[in-house]
Motif scaffolding. Structure first.
Motif, PDB file in Angstrom:
ATOM      1  N   PRO A  62     -40.298  -0.641 -24.680  1.00 26.17           N
ATOM      2  CA  PRO A  62     -41.630  -0.680 -24.070  1.00 26.17           C
ATOM      3  C   PRO A  62     -42.759  -0.880 -25.080  1.00 26.17           C
ATOM      4  O   PRO A  62     -43.858  -1.252 -24.701  1.00 26.17           O
ATOM      5  CB  PRO A  62     -41.756   0.693 -23.396  1.00 26.17           C
ATOM      6  N   THR A  63     -42.447  -0.650 -26.353  1.00 25.01           N
ATOM      7  CA  THR A  63     -43.496  -0.836 -27.359  1.00 25.01           C
ATOM      8  C   THR A  63     -43.194  -2.033 -28.255  1.00 25.01           C
ATOM      9  O   THR A  63     -43.852  -2.252 -29.267  1.00 25.01           O
ATOM     10  CB  THR A  63     -43.633   0.427 -28.229  1.00 25.01           C
ATOM     11  N   GLN A  68     -48.533  -3.246 -20.431  1.00 22.87           N
ATOM     12  CA  GLN A  68     -47.351  -2.396 -20.350  1.00 22.87           C
ATOM     13  C   GLN A  68     -47.583  -1.234 -19.372  1.00 22.87           C
ATOM     14  O   GLN A  68     -46.677  -0.831 -18.647  1.00 22.87           O
ATOM     15  CB  GLN A  68     -46.986  -1.864 -21.750  1.00 22.87           C
ATOM     16  N   ARG A  69     -48.803  -0.731 -19.335  1.00 25.76           N
ATOM     17  CA  ARG A  69     -49.131   0.337 -18.377  1.00 25.76           C
ATOM     18  C   ARG A  69     -48.936  -0.167 -16.946  1.00 25.76           C
ATOM     19  O   ARG A  69     -48.452   0.559 -16.068  1.00 25.76           O
ATOM     20  CB  ARG A  69     -50.575   0.788 -18.529  1.00 25.76           C
ATOM     21  N   GLY A  89     -51.074  -3.249 -24.470  1.00 22.88           N
ATOM     22  CA  GLY A  89     -50.854  -1.866 -24.020  1.00 22.88           C
ATOM     23  C   GLY A  89     -51.179  -1.703 -22.546  1.00 22.88           C
ATOM     24  O   GLY A  89     -50.468  -1.018 -21.800  1.00 22.88           O
ATOM     25  N   VAL A 105     -51.033   6.094 -14.854  1.00 26.19           N
ATOM     26  CA  VAL A 105     -50.783   5.374 -16.114  1.00 26.19           C
ATOM     27  C   VAL A 105     -52.089   4.998 -16.815  1.00 26.19           C
ATOM     28  O   VAL A 105     -52.084   4.303 -17.831  1.00 26.19           O
ATOM     29  CB  VAL A 105     -49.921   4.106 -15.894  1.00 26.19           C
ATOM     30  N   ILE A 125     -48.531   4.328 -24.916  1.00 27.60           N
ATOM     31  CA  ILE A 125     -47.481   4.077 -23.909  1.00 27.60           C
ATOM     32  C   ILE A 125     -46.497   5.243 -23.872  1.00 27.60           C
ATOM     33  O   ILE A 125     -46.090   5.714 -22.804  1.00 27.60           O
ATOM     34  CB  ILE A 125     -46.751   2.736 -24.210  1.00 27.60           C
ATOM     35  N   SER A 133     -48.626   1.684 -28.899  1.00 29.59           N
ATOM     36  CA  SER A 133     -47.279   2.235 -28.731  1.00 29.59           C
ATOM     37  C   SER A 133     -47.354   3.723 -28.428  1.00 29.59           C
ATOM     38  O   SER A 133     -46.668   4.229 -27.537  1.00 29.59           O
ATOM     39  CB  SER A 133     -46.463   2.019 -30.015  1.00 29.59           C
TER      40      SER A 133
END
Lengths: 289, 240
Positions: free
Chosen positions: B171-172, B151-152, B148, B132, B183, B180
């Motif tokens: 997720p974004t 989220q990773r 970001g 990721v 991701i 975004s």
């Protein structure tokens, strides 16, 4: 396996640390309730033990009417010996008893004719039936109905009343405090679950089993109860030492038996741990309901 | 045995009613093949997240059925749901990271929760973080990361069981456009490795740019299901 245990214990310790004040409250309340229940149970068994030793120390004196013959004394002694709850019967001849009095109190006995009757020393098997044994003996023909039987009735009553008081105190205060401790542990676990909802959510997301999610909370409750038990056993030890010091200071000579520290530590810790486990399980049941 | 015609994931006449006034899904029929990348789009309350919740068994159907490889997810007993979830990677909208643990520990924590040993974590975590693109920040704490990056990490955590299905809910949603796209590229990379990826989102610019299957929902119903045409690159013929 060790990794998993380490993880669960680590999680439980984190939760204990995170809810420091609540944990402290739960532990101290458990400790006080277990101190009362454990301490009073300990005192109860000790008094009961003391009560059981009383008959050995305890002699009932039976005074016979004046001028009875030796054969009649033997028959009366035999009749008493056959009564249930009577262990031994020993004849104390009036001459021997008077000779002893003269030896011990020569100034008081000088010039006085022996006023003592023949007597029997009766030892009982059980203290509880002392009153009925005394009544039966009073009914015998050669026994003086008024003051013919003398025994330490008050000691027996004291032991019985002490046992009852201890029992009720234990039940009353112990139950109230135990319920309080239970509620505190229950709340501590619910707060822990709330403060760790992020961790719980992550565990759920990645597919941790319900047992794995719940185990740290159950360990936490168990540790709270267990620590309460440990503290309580030391509190009882301190109380016993305090009592001994107090008795010494007021010049009462009493030999208290040695405090079974290891036994009490084990018993109270186990009881506390089990109680903590029950309370935390109940809290988690509510949480997942 | 599963027939080759059996869809990998299938929602059959699914209805989810939360209470008398709230019907989250109405007669939803949807089939997803193994290895697909599917966007579920629609406004808030359209039912996108409910579909993800049905798949992860955080919610259950009122009527109808949800099948995975022909087996009903709805009928998985409660004490077996965790085993089903190990086949899924779930990426929540809010990242759900532990603030007092660094990135390595966040991923390790999730792995330990499913019984991985420290040795297994040491072996697998770097690979996941690398996949990721966050391995270089392994020692950082969540508050030291951009949205970001966080989220990773959430995606990395979702991959610890090497799941064949990845579910991502918005997720974004909390990210700037540049993050975004990053991701989505991560999700695409996971998809290219063979995982079926289902993403609930209302981030239309990102969806349009990705050119994947788009299932549009409105008021609990599927109103369109569009598979994009493959891009045909025109070749210029230059006469000599």
């Amino acid at each position: 396996m060790l990794d998993r245990i380490e993880f669960l214990l680590g999680e439980a310790l984190t939760a204990l640390r995170r809810n420091g004040m609540m944990t402290l409250a739960a532990i101290t309340t458990s400790a006080v309730s277990l101190f009362l229940i454990g301490g009073l149970s300990y005192a109860y068994f000790r008094v009961q033990e003391y009560g059981q030793t009383l008959p050995g120390k305890f002699e009932m004196r039976v005074f016979l009417r004046s001028g009875v013959k030796e054969g009649e004394i033997s028959r009366t002694a035999e009749a008493i010996r056959k009564m249930p709850d009577v262990a031994t019967v020993t004849w104390i001849p009036r001459d021997l008893a008077w000779a002893k009095q003269k030896r011990e109190h020569p100034d008081l006995t000088e010039g006085i004719e022996n006023p003592l009757p023949d007597a029997l020393k009766v030892k009982l098997k059980a203290l509880t039936n002392a009153d009925s044994v005394a009544d039966n003996i009073r009914g015998l023909a050669l026994v003086d109905p008024d003051g013919g039987v003398s025994y330490l009735k008050d000691e027996q009553r004291f032991a019985d009343q002490s046992l009852q008081l201890i029992r009720w105190l234990g039940i009353l205060f112990g139950s109230i405090l135990l319920a309080t401790a239970g509620i505190l542990i229950y709340n501590a676990i619910r707060m822990a679950a709330l403060s760790r909802r992020n961790e719980v959510r992550i565990m759920e997301l990645v597919g941790a089993s319900r047992a794995m999610i719940k185990a740290p909370f159950m360990i936490e409750g168990m540790v709270q109860g267990l620590l309460g038990g440990v503290v309580a056993s030391f509190m009882i030890l301190a109380a016993q030492r305090g009592l001994i010091q107090f008795l010494d200071s007021v010049k009462i000579q009493a030999t208290l038996p040695a405090y079974p520290m290891l036994f009490m530590l084990g018993a109270l810790s186990l009881a506390g741990g089990a109680y903590g486990l029950v309370c935390s399980t109940a809290a988690l049941r509510r949480e997942s309901a | 045995m599963q027939s080759i015609l059996t869809p990998y994931i299938e929602l059959k006449n699914v209805e989810v009613v939360y209470n008398r006034d709230v019907c989250a899904l109405r007669d939803v029929n949807l089939q997803i093949a193994r290895g697909e990348f599917v966007f579920l789009v629609g406004k808030t309350g359209a039912g996108k997240s409910t579909i993800l919740k049905l798949l992860s068994r955080e919610a259950n159907v009122t009527t109808g059925d949800v099948l995975l490889e022909g087996n009903s997810i709805s009928r998985i007993p409660r004490n077996k749901v965790h085993l089903h979830r190990r086949r899924l990677g779930i990426v929540p909208q809010d990242f759900a990271l532990l603030p007092k643990k660094n990135i390595w520990e966040n991923v390790g924590y999730a792995m330990r929760a499913v019984g991985a040993t420290k040795r297994e974590i040491r072996a697998r975590a770097p690979e996941i973080l690398d996949l990721v693109g966050i391995a270089h920040r392994a020692d950082a704490f969540p508050n030291q990361l951009s949205g970001g990056e966080q989220q990773r990490v959430a995606i990395a955590r979702a991959l610890i069981n090497d799941p064949p299905i990845l579910l991502a809910d918005e997720p974004t949603g909390n990210l700037d456009p540049e993050f975004s796209i990053e991701i989505m590229e991560v999700l695409e990379r996971i998809n290219q490795r063979g995982a079926t990826v289902i993403v609930a989102t209302h981030d239309m610019p990102v969806v349009e740019r990705m050119r994947k299957r788009v299932v549009t929902m409105e008021k609990g119903r599927v109103i369109s299901d569009v598979v994009p045409e493959p891009i045909v690159l025109e070749t210029a013929v230059v006469d000599a």
